[in-house]
Design a protein around this motif. Sequence first.
Motif, short mmCIF file in Angstrom:
data_model
loop_
_atom_site.label_atom_id
_atom_site.label_comp_id
_atom_site.label_asym_id
_atom_site.label_seq_id
_atom_site.Cartn_x
_atom_site.Cartn_y
_atom_site.Cartn_z
N SER A 48 0.84 -1.20 0.00
CA SER A 48 0.00 0.00 0.00
C SER A 48 0.87 1.24 0.00
O SER A 48 0.64 2.19 -0.75
CB SER A 48 -0.89 0.04 1.24
OG SER A 48 -1.72 -1.07 1.27
N ASP A 168 -5.76 -0.52 -4.62
CA ASP A 168 -5.17 -1.06 -3.39
C ASP A 168 -6.12 -2.06 -2.77
O ASP A 168 -7.07 -1.69 -2.08
CB ASP A 168 -4.88 0.09 -2.40
CG ASP A 168 -4.08 -0.41 -1.20
OD1 ASP A 168 -3.70 -1.59 -1.21
OD2 ASP A 168 -3.85 0.38 -0.28
N GLU A 169 -5.87 -3.32 -3.02
CA GLU A 169 -6.71 -4.41 -2.52
C GLU A 169 -8.19 -4.09 -2.70
O GLU A 169 -8.93 -3.99 -1.71
CB GLU A 169 -6.40 -4.68 -1.05
CG GLU A 169 -4.93 -4.98 -0.84
CD GLU A 169 -4.66 -5.67 0.48
OE1 GLU A 169 -5.55 -6.38 0.96
OE2 GLU A 169 -3.54 -5.50 1.00
MG LIG Z 1 -2.34 -2.48 2.27
#
Ligand SMILES: [Mg+2]
Lengths: 249, 371
Positions: A48, A168-169
Amino acid sequence: MQNQEEGIIKIKNLNKWYGDFHVLKDINFNCNKKEKIVICGPSGSGKSTLIRCINYLENYQKGSIEVNNILLSENHNVIQKVRRQVSMVFQQFNLFPHLTILQNLTLAPIWVNHATKKEAEETAKYFLERVHISEQADKYPGQLSGGQQQRVAIARSLCMKPQVMLFDEPTSALDPEMISEVLDVIIELAEEGMTMLVVTHEMGFARKIADCVCFMDGGEIIEKNNPEDFFNNPENERSKLFLKQIIQN
Amino acid sequence: MKLSEINHKYQNLQYRKGVVGWIFKNLLSSPLNILLTFFSIYLLYLIIPATINWAILDAVWQGKSNKDCDFSGGACWFFIDARFNTIIYGFYPQEYLWRPNLVFAILAISILAVTTNILSAKLKIRFGVTALITLPFIIFIILKGSIFGIEILHPIVDTGKWGGLILTLILSLGGIMLCFPLGIMLALGRRCDSMPIVKYFCIAFIEFWRGVPLITILFMAAIMLPLLLPEGTQFDKLGRALIGIVLFEAAYIAEVIRGGLQAIPRGQYEAADSLNLTYWKKTGLIIMPQTLKLVIPGIVNNFIALLKDTSLVSIIGMWDLLNSAIGSTRDPKWIGFIIEAYVFAGIIYWIMCFGTSKYSQHLEKKLNTTN
Ligand SMILES: [Mg+2]
Ligand SMILES: Nc1ncnc2c1ncn2[C@@H]1O[C@H](COP(=O)(O)OP(=O)(O)OP(=O)(O)O)[C@@H](O)[C@H]1O
């Protein structure tokens, strides 16, 4: 070999510390136009942090990031220029709960890009259709399911007509039955040639879209490989271990 | 019957339906509750009949002065009738009462327009913003008759003559409206880590004004400020009191708003940043709307407190609602009506506060967009 001129994101010797903690260690990284790069790795490895550096949601102490030939710096104007190129989809969607879906999508085009309300709404409706939720335009985010909210978030990013999209995910906060509807939308985008950087733990999806897989651990990129090799015979011991654990789950 | 059997039967009563069940469940469920219930009934027995007797049955409704009143019996409501104008308008000249009445009408219409659904949402916002900006000036012109020294209405009525309910409304509504922009800036400033000077100025400001009692501030505004200002500067007492109230209230509102700001998730800032919104657009379009919605209860709470605290201006010789009501009883003709005065003023305060509170509950429900 990659053509340097074509690189839309070029990261050189990126280093970042949180106090004494060295989160990113000498990251070197290149992403070409239309390339899809998947970043994976264990929790806390700095995935991240890395992609948040690209649009300067995080600052960094050493190294350089270049986006579409703009060298990122602390300067406000430069940051704004870079953010115009990249847009980000968050794990927690981060829709604006006090605005309707349509308003969520038109806010930035109107206030940042100075589009007229009509133009902005037309674009918004077009992208809502693209993510298959045009019926929900007048609802509020709180009234939608997680999967729908994430698709709205993707549409909101698209309304800014970015050159690169950072994910991000995007499916980590979703119930299992909603994951595929979001991944399908991302796959469609990928097929249309959007440049994207995706942090994800969805290995099947990664295999499908990735041109290149980066494996991160302890703040370093340990392995960079094409998906075929990465999944079938990873070079690195830690990647092997990671893949084993992921597959076991 | 054995004790346990009685106990069992008694327990069963609580599961009956209807009134009996309700009474046994809610009022008589344990020995302590039984005791409390009977004690409460006894208290009500003492209070209610006495109150009704005083306020209605034994009350005197007609009369000309305290000679017509039997002070051992009920209330003498004709006192309110006789002194009504003073309580509502203070010493505003009797011939020109249409001016404060016009102000009441304007306020009533504005409040109705903003709080009900007569106007569409869009018009409501436009009207609300326009009213917020222009009403203070309009009201001032109507009441005073002049602005910046230019006479508009004849005669000019000095602010010293304004009083009663109208003064209370001016101080509280004016106070809350004017303190808002300042409070928002202070709250934002206090969270501004990138500009330490701004941050510490805001902290110092808030802590100073919050730490001083309102009475002290009013006293300073009324007595000290004129001494400090250069000779010959004229600045009327109402204006000085209002500024004091605004600075005091802004410090409180700033802290309420800061509390709300802290509840906004970091993701909202990040989403706004990544969409390239500038600081002020992010604050105005994303953060503040959500924050203000969160802090409605806190702000209403402060407003209600302020509405009642404006009665403190009596100590600097201003005739607000409460002071006018009590002051009316100092007239030799009307001595002895202090209870009626307090009760009447109390009822007016209560209606205003309760109305505000009800409206805020309604607003919270309406603004709730999560389902
Ligand atoms: Mg992360
Ligand atoms: N604001 C911060 N201050 C200090 N340390 C931080 C901060 N943010 C993140 N870290 C640390 O930096 C490391 C990398 O965090 P990051 O969020 O990038 O990991 P990640 O790879 O995205 O993990 P996950 O898969 O759990 O999302 C973690 O060890 C985390 O504890």
